[in-house]
Design an enzyme around this catalytic site. Sequence first.
Site, PDB file in Angstrom:
ATOM      1  N   HIS A  26       0.827  -1.215   0.000  1.00  0.00           N
ATOM      2  CA  HIS A  26       0.000   0.000   0.000  1.00  0.00           C
ATOM      3  C   HIS A  26       0.857   1.259   0.000  1.00  0.00           C
ATOM      4  CE1 HIS A  26      -3.128   2.788   1.797  1.00  0.00           C
ATOM      5  NE2 HIS A  26      -3.864   2.128   0.927  1.00  0.00           N
ATOM      6  N   LYS A  36       3.383   4.433  -1.009  1.00  0.00           N
ATOM      7  CA  LYS A  36       3.389   5.462  -2.048  1.00  0.00           C
ATOM      8  C   LYS A  36       4.738   6.169  -1.947  1.00  0.00           C
ATOM      9  CE  LYS A  36      -1.137   5.167  -0.438  1.00  0.00           C
ATOM     10  NZ  LYS A  36      -1.549   4.043  -1.246  1.00  0.00           N
ATOM     11  N   ASP A  75      17.343   9.790  -8.051  1.00  0.00           N
ATOM     12  CA  ASP A  75      18.801   9.943  -7.982  1.00  0.00           C
ATOM     13  C   ASP A  75      19.373   9.642  -6.603  1.00  0.00           C
ATOM     14  OD1 ASP A  75      18.733  10.746 -10.639  1.00  0.00           O
ATOM     15  OD2 ASP A  75      18.712  12.884 -10.149  1.00  0.00           O
TER      16      ASP A  75
END
Length: 438
Positions: free
Chosen positions: A150, A152, A157
């Site tokens: 779940h 996010k 870089d």
Amino acid sequence: MIINRLFIIIVLFFVNVNSKIISESTLNSCQGGTIQIAESIPLGLDISTNLSTHDAWMDLITNAQESIDLGFFYFTLLGGSDLDPVYGGQLGIDIFNAIVEAHSRGINVRIVQNEPSESFPDTETQTLAKLGIQVRSIDWVSLVGSGVLHTKLIIIDESSAYVGSANADWSSLAQVKELGIVLKNCPTMVADTEIAFQQYWNAADFTSLPINDWGSNYQALFNNTNMASLSLNNNNNNNNKNKNNDNDGSGTNQMYEMFLAVSPPQFQSTYRTGDIDALMDAINNADQSICITVMDYTPTTLYNDPNTYWPLIDNALRAAAFNRNVQVRMLISHWNYTSPIIPQWLHSLNQVDNIQVRWFVVPDFSTNPQIPYTRVNHAKFMVTEKQSYVGTSNWSQDYFTVTGGLSYNVFNNDFTNQLQSIFNRDWNSPYTQPIQNF
């Protein structure tokens, strides 16, 4: 980037020798780095924000020089393509095209997602994979037993990152209220965040998870007892357009303490703080104020049959209010998909002295048809007088014990004041309703 990579190697060397001893070179190593709050405000809401999720993501992706790592539940950035442009579908198209463009200019793009399903197909990531982008899927249920990935997460870089509530979904940019933290040019903290991504990336090839030992390669660099010390510039309130936001923020470099926490326990590598432990510490250490915004809150499981009681957070909130006279305010989302088991617990909390609970209700969009699973406050954060907690999880047992999630935990007075201003803005907005209304 050579300097960033060298720095990360130095940090990992010190940590792998003794994870409790962090090199002095990690302190103040984010000179020139920034920390910001990014928000998605559903179209039609009379709320302003300094930095939109769309603009934050576009800035991160288009400025990538070497690598982009994306960890998300699913990808539906193009889901609004066939809708009337007033719905804001172009915002998702922008992000999708930026990912493709980054790959075309030689940026190494990696995507890890939850195992696709009928409800969450992998149409878009299949398209990206055909272009040569690396895509992996985690069979979460096989590894953990239940739940989903779940998280996010965006890492650029190995020096910039986003952690927050927004899914890789066009509606999370245009039709759903979201909040996250954006770190830029801070290899110290992002090196630790990258370790969590590598766990996801490699777990996609696992047939089973390590039992109590992920090994030294996954040892956390920082935790709740040994936080990163960072010199960061916070310009969240520069050119503030929201008259209800009463904090003017200086935008100058300040010292921050910060750590990453993870869930579920199966993904807690050595020295890593669990997400529920970070959350509980924030509640238990508050002396004056606890303000919570989360979509779902229940002192139970939410996805079991039958659901079971789990009062860990609930008890801590009641104890804070009753024993320590901490003022607790909670903004919980009410929408078409609110579980019927949720209201009873909120009504109960609202009866406790020093606890106030309100619903946050995003009104229907001005154009029909209404789009399913939109028009909701999906943000997940807590702010006390001492710290800020910004996560990816709703507050029920499932999210902390079987579901993959992250939180950034930040200790800095100015940042805390800014997050508090956002909470106050929402609390005093016309989009709240008394808990008794539902």
